[in-house]
Scaffold this active site. Structure first.
Site: not given
Length: 222
Positions: A44, A101
């Protein structure tokens, strides 16, 4: 959004500032690396290891992939683990997930995600292992947050299953394995306080790769 050209301008400015304010910085950087930490985190773009840990270049060895997975047949992750432990002699291995996430969220969707399917199945396997606890959480956001934590926990277990970690720890009492979660909303790290030695003792009943095994191939139960 930053432009391509601005990246190089930023780089030149950063290099000049480092040379001016930290004499010998690049000489030391080019000499060698001896990090104490291996950080296994998510790809990420919002979660960068050096920033959230507050460390400088050379202080942490980093591996990142979607949803911070440690898969036994992923040669990339396993090579990083082998190199970090056997050659860099890291003292700590950190698996760091983060709330919000996308990998965890997509893994829980009932849809075909193409090439991502086999990768995200590892997260679905974590859900299967802990479905009783997770299904008891009525709030969906809270359930996903807990799955993020449990995924970190299971990836730490996967790290501990590896031969290089078991063997090195039994000889040197290092590296230690830690599970963290980063909160994007606060910028703070949460230590899951996993009991590394208890997990190691528990999994060695089946996953003992230390070389200290019985003739049957596994240690007998205590």
């Amino acid at each position: 959004m930053i432009t391509y050209q601005q990246i190089f301008e930023n780089n030149q400015r950063w290099a000049a500032e480092k040379s001016a304010t930290v004499p010998g910085f690049f000489d030391r950087l080019a000499a060698d690396q001896s990090p104490d930490y291996l950080y296994i985190g998510c790809s990420d773009s919002r979660v960068t290891a050096e920033d959230l840990m507050g460390v400088a270049p050379g202080e942490v060895f980093v591996h990142r992939n979607i949803a911070n997975l440690v898969v036994n047949n992923d040669l990339n992750a396993q090579s990083v683990l082998e190199y970090a432990v056997r050659h860099l002699h890291v003292k700590h291995i950190v698996v760091c997930g983060h709330y919000g996430c996308g990998g965890v969220r997509y893994a829980m969707q009932a849809k075909d995600l193409g090439l991502l399917n086999p990768w995200l199945r590892n997260i679905r396997d974590v859900y299967r292992l802990h479905h009783v606890e997770l299904d008891a959480i009525a709030d969906l956001a809270a359930r996903y947050d807990r799955l993020v934590e449990l995924n970190v926990q299971e990836q730490c277990v996967n790290v501990i299953k590896s031969a290089v970690v078991q063997q090195h720890y039994l000889r040197h009492k290092l590296p230690l394995v830690h599970g963290w979660v980063f909160d994007l909303k606060t910028g703070l790290l949460k230590d899951l306080n996993l009991d590394f030695e208890h997990i190691l003792r528990d999994i060695q009943q089946i996953y003992d790769l230390s070389g200290e095994v019985s003739s049957a191939g596994m240690k007998p139960p205590n």
